[in-house]
Motif scaffolding. Sequence first.
Motif, short mmCIF file in Angstrom:
data_model
loop_
_atom_site.label_atom_id
_atom_site.label_comp_id
_atom_site.label_asym_id
_atom_site.label_seq_id
_atom_site.Cartn_x
_atom_site.Cartn_y
_atom_site.Cartn_z
N LEU A 155 0.81 -1.21 0.00
CA LEU A 155 0.00 0.00 0.00
C LEU A 155 0.84 1.26 0.00
O LEU A 155 0.31 2.37 -0.04
N ARG A 156 2.16 1.13 -0.02
CA ARG A 156 3.04 2.28 0.16
C ARG A 156 2.95 3.29 -0.99
O ARG A 156 3.17 4.49 -0.79
N ASP A 157 2.64 2.83 -2.21
CA ASP A 157 2.64 3.71 -3.37
C ASP A 157 1.27 4.34 -3.65
O ASP A 157 1.13 5.08 -4.63
N LEU A 158 0.27 4.05 -2.82
CA LEU A 158 -1.05 4.61 -3.04
C LEU A 158 -1.05 6.13 -2.85
O LEU A 158 -0.23 6.67 -2.10
N ASP A 159 -1.98 6.78 -3.51
CA ASP A 159 -2.14 8.22 -3.32
C ASP A 159 -2.31 8.52 -1.83
O ASP A 159 -2.99 7.79 -1.12
N PRO A 160 -1.70 9.60 -1.33
CA PRO A 160 -1.79 9.90 0.11
C PRO A 160 -3.21 10.06 0.63
O PRO A 160 -3.45 9.84 1.83
N ASP A 161 -4.16 10.42 -0.24
CA ASP A 161 -5.54 10.61 0.21
C ASP A 161 -6.32 9.30 0.35
O ASP A 161 -7.43 9.31 0.89
N VAL A 162 -5.77 8.21 -0.14
CA VAL A 162 -6.46 6.93 -0.05
C VAL A 162 -6.36 6.39 1.37
O VAL A 162 -5.27 6.30 1.94
N VAL A 163 -7.51 6.03 1.96
CA VAL A 163 -7.53 5.43 3.29
C VAL A 163 -7.06 3.99 3.19
O VAL A 163 -7.52 3.23 2.33
#
Length: 531
Positions: A155-163
């Motif tokens: 999950l590290r590369d997900l957009d910062p706004d993604v919960v």
Amino acid sequence: MSASGRLLHTVTLARASVVLCKRGMVDPLRPRDALRASRAVRRYGAFGGLASFTAAQYRHWPALTDDTETLTFVELDQQSNARAQAIPAAAGGPAVVGLLRRSGVELVLDLAAANKAGVRTVLLNTGFAAPQLADVCLREGVTTVVADDEFAPLLRDLDPDVVRLTGTQMASRAATKSTAIPVVPRRPGGLVLLTSGTTGIPKGAPRDRLNPLQSAQLLDRIPWPRNSAYVVAAPLFHATGLATCTVGLALGNHVVLHRRFDARETLEAVQKHHARALILVPTMLSRILDLPPAALNAFDTSSLSVVFVAGSSLSPELYRRAAAHFGEVLYNLYGSTEVATAAVATPAELRRAPGTVGRPPIGCTIAAYDSRDRRITRAGEVGTIYVSSGLSFGGYTGGGSKKTVDGLLSSGDTGHFDDDGLWFIDGREDDMVISGGENVYPLEIENLLVELPGVREAAVVGVRDDDFGMCLRAFVVPAAGADIDADQIRHAVRSRLARHKVPRDVLFVDALPRNETGKVLKRDLARMEQR
């Protein structure tokens, strides 16, 4: 729609209703049950409605079992109610939940919960690497990802706004919520299935509506058991596993799941639960039959009345091996993420014509067209396969669609029918190799290779050649202890097929690269080194 089209649609729906009654999905003596089921699906979507309706029907019967727990139908409904309230709301837009879950109770709970909350769900492939996961989530507008604890590093590369929620965190949030029936959402949460991605990044195919006709198509040619047990080995993030799990629950069956496929554990589950249905992709079936005879015969599988395979090609040789061990219980479905069901082969049809994908079930149309988009009417002539299943596919979530002809959608495969109307798939349209001016479909050669003594698996691709433009390269996985060389492979092909179908190169490898549903990743073969 024209008057004749409306009449045909009405007749097809009437025939579908007969199928649903015949298979036990609908009881004509209890019409109120059918109305309640329809109302539940309209309110809470296919999976949320299923959890609600089956809880009233089957109450405290076991519904789901995985590696760690068993849930009854009532528990499935109540716990999904709580999880519906635990799904985070999106800031400034619609919520979209991505589920990165292995096959198990938790995945089904989260899927039903998202439906009940009116949240769109994207079923994510557990084989994704972190960058691919991030790309797909961005394209699909995912606002929350719920992932098994083991996938937290991805999950590290997900957009910062993604919960980001791990499975443990989701369970903790749900534990504080009420199990009461949630407020009916403005609209049921839709579903996005991802294509296999064998030629690139997987595309998103939306499934926003449930049509009774689609259930009838899966039931029409297959005598699915009721009030029994199903072992669903095919992954639930793909259409094969998800659809058959749903059918199993709707018919009051106890569905048995495993987070990871293991051939021995699958047979053990069949024996333990006296399962009457086993759902696999062909690679899984091959792994089971590759077990040492003592291990394969150690489990009692005589309870099985349906062994169902779908998701990739079923070779004639694999069918013969399966029939010899399990008996005449094998059913082979041909379809795709975009069109769902296209054709089903019954045991009798497979016995008569090993390799066939059978005939289209009720409400489905399958046809082949030539390079000028003219419908093929002559048996044996190969063309591009087009399908209509009544499923409204309006295009991929990221844009684009499949080509349509006469209202039918391209499957991307080539195939033909025989004099009896049975259909056969010759290969992927983009796999075709033109060698020395001749069209070659690798699947024909692959099916021949796996029949040879000493060959466990095989794949054939086209590679550049100065003289012929393209030539064939075969990748062969030898059976344990086999003594076979490249000249023997080429001789075997030359003795059975035309000269232009003989591989120039034969490379022996330890394994073929496959995705989570067992399809060979032919784009990766060029990077494989000879063993």
